[in-house]
Design a protein around this motif. Structure first.
Motif, PDB file in Angstrom:
ATOM      1  N   SER A  61       0.747  -1.337   0.240  1.00 14.36           N
ATOM      2  CA  SER A  61       0.048  -0.422  -0.493  1.00 14.36           C
ATOM      3  C   SER A  61       1.359   1.369  -0.312  1.00 14.36           C
ATOM      4  N   GLU A  62       1.929   1.453   0.709  1.00 15.81           N
ATOM      5  CA  GLU A  62       2.664   2.670   0.728  1.00 15.81           C
ATOM      6  C   GLU A  62       3.383   2.116  -0.910  1.00 15.81           C
ATOM      7  N   ASN A  63       3.935   1.732  -0.786  1.00 11.07           N
ATOM      8  CA  ASN A  63       4.083   1.127  -2.332  1.00 11.07           C
ATOM      9  C   ASN A  63       3.537   2.187  -3.112  1.00 11.07           C
ATOM     10  N   GLU A  64       2.054   1.734  -3.514  1.00 10.45           N
ATOM     11  CA  GLU A  64       1.291   2.151  -4.333  1.00 10.45           C
ATOM     12  C   GLU A  64       1.433   3.698  -4.205  1.00 10.45           C
ATOM     13  N   ILE A  67       3.654   5.604  -5.457  1.00 13.14           N
ATOM     14  CA  ILE A  67       3.648   5.360  -6.838  1.00 13.14           C
ATOM     15  C   ILE A  67       2.648   6.856  -7.924  1.00 13.14           C
ATOM     16  N   SER A  68       1.275   6.448  -6.497  1.00 17.61           N
ATOM     17  CA  SER A  68       0.895   7.109  -7.992  1.00 17.61           C
ATOM     18  C   SER A  68       1.008   8.399  -6.646  1.00 17.61           C
ATOM     19  N   LEU A  69       1.533   8.998  -5.963  1.00 13.84           N
ATOM     20  CA  LEU A  69       1.531  10.069  -5.445  1.00 13.84           C
ATOM     21  C   LEU A  69       2.179  10.813  -6.056  1.00 13.84           C
ATOM     22  N   ASP A  89       3.306  -7.749  -8.815  1.00 20.11           N
ATOM     23  CA  ASP A  89       3.106  -7.328  -7.484  1.00 20.11           C
ATOM     24  C   ASP A  89       3.444  -6.136  -6.683  1.00 20.11           C
ATOM     25  N   ALA A  90       4.059  -5.043  -7.360  1.00 18.34           N
ATOM     26  CA  ALA A  90       3.783  -3.854  -6.462  1.00 18.34           C
ATOM     27  C   ALA A  90       5.190  -3.692  -5.943  1.00 18.34           C
ATOM     28  N   GLU A  91       6.037  -5.048  -5.696  1.00 20.45           N
ATOM     29  CA  GLU A  91       7.249  -4.972  -4.590  1.00 20.45           C
ATOM     30  C   GLU A  91       8.138  -4.839  -4.625  1.00 20.45           C
ATOM     31  N   CYS A  92       8.307  -4.050  -5.625  1.00 21.25           N
ATOM     32  CA  CYS A  92       9.795  -3.750  -6.694  1.00 21.25           C
ATOM     33  C   CYS A  92       9.263  -2.362  -7.435  1.00 21.25           C
ATOM     34  N   TYR A  93      10.246  -1.580  -7.029  1.00 23.54           N
ATOM     35  CA  TYR A  93       9.888  -0.518  -8.547  1.00 23.54           C
ATOM     36  C   TYR A  93      11.278   0.339  -8.963  1.00 23.54           C
TER      37      TYR A  93
END
Length: 478
Positions: A61-64, A67-69, A89-93
């Motif tokens: 949730s923090e990653n997302e 990214i969105s912010l 899986d949004a665990e890495c970016y």
């Protein structure tokens, strides 16, 4: 935050390498970067021509949110890193590499006030962005009484109790309730609250400021961010400079919102209390409980900040916190006072006509700074009966940067000696500022210098002697 296990970390590194190849069509070498207080892991990936920063975190949730912010802030003209690639899986970016130059380091230089004001100006823009741009991007609930109590209990359970400070728990709870009510009454100006607006979260690249680590953003009192930035425990600002920076932010925010500067200033003062307590809670957890040296070393700075608020009357509404602050100050300084083995920096102003100040320590040496090249207020009739402690003289000397830059250079020259003296157990260092009459320029410079040094070194004694004015005092309680 949950830690990332070894297998997941290895898989994450492989994912980052694949994301880099997907973006840049080349193979990268990867190097771990030092992280902050979170469980996120940071890496620099480069093929020798281009580079990027990779992040691994199981806090989806923090990653997302980050990214969105990031996309929303960038679209609004705020310098934030570009998001290159995100794993399924949004665990890495993978994101833009902003280099290694942090505002935290640049603030140690002579241009620190201008840099700080620039950061606060941009903060005003962030705080006042239209709500529809960011409201659906944040994941945390708005600032509330629950959040205030989390921070206050952080102070109580992770700092006061491990630090073995005696207090009346019932009276402290009364103070907590009073402070919480003041901060959540609905009267504070709300907007996009960055939550962790710190100089270490501002990068300098290509002459511009770039912002990171805003995944904790939420709706809340915007002045929280300015207070967090200015009152960062080890920020290299004197207390006078902190007050001036808060005034600057209040003026900037007032221009955008129409709210009176005095009201914004008043809101800041309430948040200063919460922030100083929250910081001590963090230092207690990371230092006293987790035994991390950096945080243990930061405790005296945070205690000094709280003591300053006490002296300014900002703890008067909170009698138990005020009492605890006095206990903390005594606890931090007791050993030094009893043994008399702490360093004392003796700051003098004097007139060259009457010779150099005596050194009664028996050590000799020290620093002497000649202030006579600074424009002299004593040439003007209206200042002749005043000294460098009077407001009008201070304003005269600060109309240009001449006097302030002189003091900043003196601080820069003396600081390495203070650091070495502390390590070697020396107990006395003398610093003198001389001018023609020992009345205006030298008095101003001596006091300005003393406040700077007191802010940077909370565990040493600072004494000030204005020889020609027959004035002697210590900058803060011994």
């Amino acid at each position: 935050m949950a830690k990332i296990n070894r297998m997941a970390l290895d898989q994450g590194i492989e994912l980052l390498l694949n994301l880099f190849y997907k973006k840049f069509h080349s193979r990268a070498e990867i190097q771990a970067l030092t992280g902050g207080g979170s469980a996120r892991k940071y890496y620099r990936l480069t093929d020798g021509l281009v580079s990027a920063v990779g992040v691994i975190s199981n806090e989806i949730s923090e990653n997302e949110a980050f990214i969105s912010l990031s996309k929303a802030l960038k679209h609004s003209g705020i310098n934030v890193p570009e998001i290159f690639e995100v794993s399924d899986d949004a665990e890495c970016y993978l994101l833009q590499d902003l280099g290694d130059e942090m505002l935290m380091d640049a603030l140690k230089g002579a241009d620190k006030m201008n840099l700080a004001k620039k950061a606060l100006s941009i903060l005003t823009r962030i705080n006042t962005l239209p709500e529809d741009i960011w409201i659906d991007k944040v994941i945390y609930p708005p600032f509330s009484q629950r959040l205030v109590y989390w921070d206050l209990n952080y102070f109580k359970y992770d700092f006061l109790k491990p630090y073995d400070v005696e207090f009346d728990e019932s009276l402290l709870e009364d103070d907590f309730q009073r402070l919480s009510s003041q901060l959540t009454s609905g009267q504070l100006l709300e907007g996009l609250m960055y939550r962790d607006f710190q100089s270490r979260n501002i990068m300098l690249k290509d002459g511009e400021m770039w912002f990171i680590d805003y995944q904790g953003a939420r709706r809340g009192p915007v002045v929280y961010d300015a207070v967090s930035f200015v009152w960062q425990a080890k920020a290299p600002f004197s207390f006078d400079e902190r007050e001036k920076l808060i005034d600057f932010y209040a003026a900037s925010l007032s221009q955008v919102t129409g709210l009176e500067e005095s009201e914004i200033r008043h809101q800041c003062e309430k948040l200063e209390v919460l922030r100083c307590l929250q910081v001590l809670g963090a230092y207690g957890f990371r230092g006293l409980i987790q035994k991390k040296t950096h945080f243990l070393e930061s405790i005296p700075f945070a205690v000094r900040n709280l003591m300053y608020l006490r002296e300014k009357g900002r703890l008067d509404d909170f009698p138990e916190i005020k009492k605890i602050t006095g206990i903390l100050w005594e606890k931090e300084n007791r050993g030094k006072q009893e043994d008399q083995d702490f360093l004392e920096v003796k700051v003098f102003s004097f007139s060259y006509k009457r010779g150099y100040p005596e050194d009664n320590s028996g050590n000799g040496g020290g620093f002497i700074f000649d202030c006579r090249a600074i424009h002299n207020p004593g040439r003007y009739d209206k200042y002749k009966t005043l000294t460098g402690r009077d407001t009008s003289v201070i304003e005269f000397l600060e109309k240009t940067d001449e006097a302030q830059e002189f003091v900043e250079m003196a601080v820069k020259m003396v600081v390495p000696s203070i650091e070495r003296y502390i390590k070697r157990g020396f107990t006395s260092l003398q610093v003198g500022f001389g001018c023609t009459g020992g009345q205006h320029r030298s008095v101003y410079c001596a006091e300005k210098f003393a406040k700077e040094i007191a802010s940077l070194f909370p565990n040493i004694k600072i004494s000030i002697t204005h020889r020609e004015q027959n004035i002697r005092f210590s900058y803060l309680p011994e």
